[in-house]
Each structure stands twice: as structure tokens, then as C-alpha cells.
Design a protein around this motif. Sequence first.
Motif, PDB file in Angstrom:
ATOM      1  N   LYS A 110       2.517 -21.088 -28.485  1.00 16.61           N
ATOM      2  CA  LYS A 110       2.800 -19.922 -29.321  1.00 16.61           C
ATOM      3  C   LYS A 110       1.649 -18.920 -29.313  1.00 16.61           C
ATOM      4  CE  LYS A 110       3.447 -22.604 -32.793  1.00 16.61           C
ATOM      5  NZ  LYS A 110       3.667 -23.131 -34.162  1.00 16.61           N
ATOM      6  N   LEU A 111       0.509 -19.312 -28.789  1.00 18.37           N
ATOM      7  CA  LEU A 111      -0.667 -18.449 -28.815  1.00 18.37           C
ATOM      8  C   LEU A 111      -0.937 -17.768 -27.485  1.00 18.37           C
ATOM      9  CD1 LEU A 111      -2.968 -20.779 -30.913  1.00 18.37           C
ATOM     10  CD2 LEU A 111      -1.692 -18.768 -31.694  1.00 18.37           C
ATOM     11  N   SER A 112       0.051 -17.794 -26.598  1.00 19.93           N
ATOM     12  CA  SER A 112      -0.051 -17.102 -25.324  1.00 19.93           C
ATOM     13  C   SER A 112       1.130 -16.146 -25.205  1.00 19.93           C
ATOM     14  CB  SER A 112      -0.034 -18.123 -24.174  1.00 19.93           C
ATOM     15  OG  SER A 112      -0.131 -17.464 -22.939  1.00 19.93           O
ATOM     16  N   ASN A 113       0.876 -14.857 -25.369  1.00 23.69           N
ATOM     17  CA  ASN A 113       1.948 -13.871 -25.417  1.00 23.69           C
ATOM     18  C   ASN A 113       2.197 -13.227 -24.060  1.00 23.69           C
ATOM     19  OD1 ASN A 113       2.248 -14.332 -28.167  1.00 23.69           O
ATOM     20  ND2 ASN A 113       0.901 -12.635 -28.746  1.00 23.69           N
ATOM     21  N   SER A 114       3.380 -12.634 -23.930  1.00 21.54           N
ATOM     22  CA  SER A 114       3.738 -11.939 -22.694  1.00 21.54           C
ATOM     23  C   SER A 114       3.284 -10.484 -22.711  1.00 21.54           C
ATOM     24  CB  SER A 114       5.257 -11.999 -22.483  1.00 21.54           C
ATOM     25  OG  SER A 114       5.934 -11.425 -23.578  1.00 21.54           O
ATOM     26  N   SER A 115       2.686 -10.053 -23.804  1.00 21.70           N
ATOM     27  CA  SER A 115       2.178  -8.688 -23.913  1.00 21.70           C
ATOM     28  C   SER A 115       0.747  -8.723 -24.441  1.00 21.70           C
ATOM     29  CB  SER A 115       3.069  -7.857 -24.852  1.00 21.70           C
ATOM     30  OG  SER A 115       3.130  -8.461 -26.132  1.00 21.70           O
TER      31      SER A 115
ATOM     32  N   GLY B 112      -0.551 -13.571 -21.150  1.00 26.36           N
ATOM     33  CA  GLY B 112      -0.624 -14.852 -20.469  1.00 26.36           C
ATOM     34  C   GLY B 112      -1.852 -15.676 -20.788  1.00 26.36           C
ATOM     35  N   TYR B 113      -2.801 -15.117 -21.520  1.00 26.86           N
ATOM     36  CA  TYR B 113      -4.013 -15.852 -21.856  1.00 26.86           C
ATOM     37  C   TYR B 113      -3.963 -16.318 -23.310  1.00 26.86           C
ATOM     38  CZ  TYR B 113      -5.889 -14.270 -17.429  1.00 26.86           C
ATOM     39  OH  TYR B 113      -6.077 -14.041 -16.085  1.00 26.86           O
ATOM     40  N   ASP B 114      -4.457 -17.513 -23.512  1.00 30.75           N
ATOM     41  CA  ASP B 114      -4.357 -18.137 -24.827  1.00 30.75           C
ATOM     42  C   ASP B 114      -5.396 -17.575 -25.796  1.00 30.75           C
ATOM     43  OD1 ASP B 114      -5.402 -20.700 -26.594  1.00 30.75           O
ATOM     44  OD2 ASP B 114      -3.233 -20.529 -26.414  1.00 30.75           O
ATOM     45  N   GLN B 115      -4.909 -17.121 -26.944  1.00 30.13           N
ATOM     46  CA  GLN B 115      -5.784 -16.488 -27.927  1.00 30.13           C
ATOM     47  C   GLN B 115      -6.765 -17.473 -28.539  1.00 30.13           C
ATOM     48  OE1 GLN B 115      -2.937 -14.638 -30.649  1.00 30.13           O
ATOM     49  NE2 GLN B 115      -1.596 -14.428 -28.880  1.00 30.13           N
TER      50      GLN B 115
END
Length: 208
Positions: A21-26, A189-192
Motif C-alpha cells: 500500500k506504500l508504493s503508488n503508481s503516481s 513505484g518506490y516504497d515510501q
Amino acid sequence: MHAKIHPHEPELSRRVVVDDKLSNSSVTALTVWRKSLVFSCNGFTVFDSSGNLVFRVDNYASDLKDEIVLMDAAGMALLTIRRKSWLSLQNQWKGFLGEFRDGKKPLFVVRRVTSLLIPTKTLAEVYMCSSAKRKGKPQFDYRVEGYYAKRSFTILNSLNKVVAEVKPKQVRSEITLGGDVFNLTVNPGYDQAFVMGLIVVLDQMMPS
């Protein structure tokens, strides 16, 4: 919650996912407050663009600590950051998924970069413990470049692609809020949580 590697990616620096859930497409924009919500305790509080609490660090009460936990808004441990050793000649920290326990393998290692002979803007290098070392390629998976004290730095992967950027928080073009409040932008694509974990490490390596 789990660590995940995307094997189909052509990038040498494979993307870490602490939580899907912490890797978004935007692009994700976060506001980082270098202060804990817990009274008289140092740490971090991180909000999204809607003002919702995303991450918190409030488990250390001094400028330097051997173990720091990055939590989600509900207080669940996402990453445990541990100093390798006070006796080590290098300033190194290890990141562990979730809560630390004896025998647990680290997810990554962060090493501070110092050079007395060659000027460099590189603050630190990140080594993923799951990465296979390739001949003739850079050994680090990520690096941090810029100026931590100014809250102006960039996290890049080994192919020089920008993972995330930190810049001072401004309420208007002429007003900066100071070093304790800054903007964090994480690319798609990168994990927050992984990115925020690196910022926690930098804060310990370069306290200000």
C-alpha cells in the motif's frame, strides 16, 4: 506486510516494498515534520497531501540512539533501524523489516560516505542485502546526494534514476519554514516507508 522484489524489472536497483500500500503508481508528496507527536520526545511525523498521518517515529529521546522504529499511523512497526556498532570505523546503520529480533537478517545497510581527498556531494550509499553483486557494476544499490543540513538532497538508484527528493517546505515563495519541516516527493513505484527509513538514518548520521 512483507518485503518484495520485482524480478522482471531491468533496473539493477530492484525496488523494495515494505508494504504494497506504500508504493503508488503516481508521484507521492509528503510533508515531514522533524518532531514527534509524543511530548518531550524526538522523532518524525509525516503527513500526506490531505493532512493524514502516514508515518511516525517517536521512540527515542536523545539525538543519537542505537535503535529507531519507523511506524505507520496506527503504531505498527514498518522498519527497525539499528546502528551497526559504536566501535565500527564506518558510520553504518542496518534496516530490518518490522520489529527487530535476534537472528533477523537486515533488509539494507546504509553507509555514510566521507572523503577527505575528493570533494563529493554523496552523503551515503545504500546496499540491499538481497542484491546479487554484478561484475563491473556499482556495488551500491542507492545513493543519497545533496546537503542534509539544508534539507535539500536526492535519493537515486544505481542507474542514476531519481527515487525521491527532499526540499525545504515553503508556505510562499519567499517564506521557508526552517529545517524541521520539509517536503518529501517519492516517485512512482518506490516504497515510501523505505525512503522514509533512509531519511531517519541520515538524521542519525548527520544530526543537526
